[in-house]
Write an enzyme that holds these catalytic residues in place. Structure first.
Site, short mmCIF file in Angstrom:
data_model
loop_
_atom_site.label_atom_id
_atom_site.label_comp_id
_atom_site.label_asym_id
_atom_site.label_seq_id
_atom_site.Cartn_x
_atom_site.Cartn_y
_atom_site.Cartn_z
N GLY A 1 -8.65 -1.19 7.15
CA GLY A 1 -9.55 -2.22 6.66
C GLY A 1 -9.30 -3.56 7.33
O GLY A 1 -10.25 -4.29 7.66
N ASN B 1 -12.31 5.83 9.64
CA ASN B 1 -12.81 5.90 8.28
C ASN B 1 -13.71 4.69 8.05
O ASN B 1 -13.58 3.66 8.72
CB ASN B 1 -11.67 5.99 7.25
CG ASN B 1 -10.64 4.88 7.43
OD1 ASN B 1 -10.70 4.11 8.38
ND2 ASN B 1 -9.69 4.80 6.52
N CYS C 1 -4.70 -2.62 3.21
CA CYS C 1 -5.40 -1.53 3.88
C CYS C 1 -5.37 -1.82 5.39
O CYS C 1 -5.99 -2.78 5.84
CB CYS C 1 -6.84 -1.41 3.39
SG CYS C 1 -7.80 -0.10 4.22
N ASN D 1 0.88 -1.17 0.00
CA ASN D 1 0.00 0.00 0.00
C ASN D 1 0.92 1.22 0.00
O ASN D 1 1.43 1.63 1.03
CB ASN D 1 -0.89 -0.04 1.23
CG ASN D 1 -2.02 0.96 1.22
OD1 ASN D 1 -2.62 1.23 2.25
ND2 ASN D 1 -2.36 1.53 0.07
N ASN E 1 -6.04 10.58 -1.03
CA ASN E 1 -6.12 9.47 -1.96
C ASN E 1 -5.64 9.89 -3.35
O ASN E 1 -5.43 11.08 -3.63
CB ASN E 1 -7.56 8.97 -2.04
CG ASN E 1 -8.07 8.45 -0.72
OD1 ASN E 1 -7.46 7.57 -0.11
ND2 ASN E 1 -9.18 9.00 -0.25
N GLU F 1 -10.30 0.46 -2.09
CA GLU F 1 -10.25 1.66 -1.25
C GLU F 1 -10.91 2.83 -1.95
O GLU F 1 -10.67 3.07 -3.15
CB GLU F 1 -8.81 2.02 -0.89
CG GLU F 1 -8.18 1.09 0.12
CD GLU F 1 -6.94 1.68 0.76
OE1 GLU F 1 -7.05 2.77 1.35
OE2 GLU F 1 -5.87 1.05 0.68
N ARG F 2 -11.73 3.55 -1.21
CA ARG F 2 -12.38 4.72 -1.80
C ARG F 2 -11.31 5.72 -2.26
O ARG F 2 -10.36 6.02 -1.55
CB ARG F 2 -13.32 5.40 -0.79
CG ARG F 2 -12.65 5.86 0.48
CD ARG F 2 -13.58 6.60 1.42
NE ARG F 2 -12.83 6.98 2.62
CZ ARG F 2 -13.29 7.78 3.57
NH1 ARG F 2 -14.50 8.29 3.48
NH2 ARG F 2 -12.54 8.08 4.61
N ASN G 1 -14.83 2.19 2.09
CA ASN G 1 -13.85 1.19 1.68
C ASN G 1 -14.52 -0.18 1.75
O ASN G 1 -15.23 -0.47 2.71
CB ASN G 1 -12.64 1.21 2.61
CG ASN G 1 -11.97 2.57 2.67
OD1 ASN G 1 -11.35 3.01 1.72
ND2 ASN G 1 -12.11 3.26 3.81
N CYS H 1 -5.05 6.25 7.68
CA CYS H 1 -4.53 5.16 6.85
C CYS H 1 -3.62 4.31 7.73
O CYS H 1 -2.58 4.80 8.19
CB CYS H 1 -3.77 5.71 5.65
SG CYS H 1 -2.96 4.42 4.67
N GLY H 2 -4.01 3.07 7.96
CA GLY H 2 -3.25 2.22 8.86
C GLY H 2 -1.86 1.89 8.35
O GLY H 2 -0.89 1.90 9.10
N HIS I 1 -15.80 1.37 6.64
CA HIS I 1 -15.49 0.12 5.97
C HIS I 1 -16.73 -0.77 5.87
O HIS I 1 -17.52 -0.84 6.81
CB HIS I 1 -14.40 -0.65 6.72
CG HIS I 1 -13.12 0.10 6.82
ND1 HIS I 1 -12.16 0.07 5.84
CD2 HIS I 1 -12.63 0.91 7.80
CE1 HIS I 1 -11.14 0.83 6.20
NE2 HIS I 1 -11.40 1.35 7.39
#
Length: 297
Positions: free
Chosen positions: A243, A180, A240, A11, A62, A231-232, A213, A71-72, A182
């Site tokens: 996610g 965010n 993700c 990612n 994004n 991912e959106r 997402n 964002c993890g 999911h």
């Protein structure tokens, strides 16, 4: 502008040191620099910035220029950059995000960060707070499961370009926010769903006012899953982090997995632990620096 390319399990993002660089229009920059043909190529842009409440702050954009709360995989790379490039030597490190301040524990090898465990906080399960518009989902038979009707889809441009969406069967999903939103969709065979087709339809469904997402998950055992992600704002990605945390929570809620799992993503493996002690999710995974350069676009 100097930049560094980094990734967490594939990612990948372009990182800019906001302590030294100024980015006037990060949304436009994210679109240009993320292009894999004419830019650096990435899933998006992440700015590493000074913070008044933490060791550093991050803003994440994004590939389409939209800004996300968290964002993890990205936050692990933020911690690696901040440590390895001398912005802070704090360990644990505190990072300010759109979700709030998160704490990260760094695993070092020869003085450089190799793996990071992020305390991702408590999951959000209230539909309104995720957010999910409850009038456009139907409660499923299983607890915490909802059916998403494609007849309720939203984006008119998608409706014109994807006429089969109207006849697609409802999808059962579990909704979780980790800062965010999911949608977690359990399937018997991870290779069966056409994610390139279904991903945009789920992401832009009318039930999701901030888009969402989407993750398709095959359960291997009580402590192991395989997942694929749309991912959106970025499309299909190799991993993700938030996610994977949502998958861990959804699996436990649905009784399909234990609260600690190993998740296999296209980019690699991640360990998730939804702790009973404080209801928070811990995420452990690698962070990798690829190269640095200068961008003249």
């Amino acid at each position: 502008m100097k930049f560094t390319k980094m990734h967490g399990l594939g990612n990948d993002y372009v990182y800019v040191n906001g302590f030294a660089e100024t980015v006037a229009d990060p949304k436009s920059l994210a679109v240009a620099i993320s292009d894999r043909h004419t830019g650096v190529g990435s899933d998006g842009l992440i700015l590493i910035l000074p913070s008044e409440v933490a060791d550093v702050a991050m803003r994440m954009f994004n590939a389409d220029g939209s800004e996300s709360e968290m964002c993890g995989n990205g936050i692990r790379c933020v911690a690696k950059y901040a440590h390895d490039h001398g912005l802070t030597d704090a360990n644990p490190m505190r990072v300010e995000t759109g979700r709030g301040v998160l704490e990260l524990r760094l695993e070092l090898e020869e003085g450089r960060v190799e793996r990071v465990t992020v305390d991702m906080g408590e999951p959000i399960l209230d539909l309104a707070k995720i957010p999910v518009d409850h009038t456009h989902v139907v409660p499923g038979i299983e607890p915490h499961s909802y059916k998403l009707r494609f007849s309720d889809r939203t984006d008119p441009t998608l409706a014109k370009s994807r006429p089969l969406a109207e006849t697609a069967p409802p999808i059962s999903a579990t909704f979780v926010s980790m800062g965010n939103p999911h949608a977690v969709i359990f399937v018997s065979d991870i290779q069966s769903p056409n994610i390139a087709y279904l991903g945009p339809l789920v992401e832009r469904h009318i039930a999701f006012p901030k888009r969402i997402n989407a993750h398709w998950v095959q359960v291997i055992g009580r402590d192991e899953v395989i997942m694929r992600t749309w991912e959106r704002g970025s499309g299909i990605t190799q991993a993700c982090g938030t996610g994977a945390c949502a998958v861990c929570v959804a699996g436990a809620l649905m009784g399909k997995t234990d609260r600690r799992i190993l998740a296999h993503l296209p980019g690699g493996d991640m360990v998730l632990d939804w702790r009973e002690s404080d209801n928070a999710v811990a995420m452990t995974g690698p962070a990798t620096e690829v190269f640095s350069g200068e961008y003249d676009g």
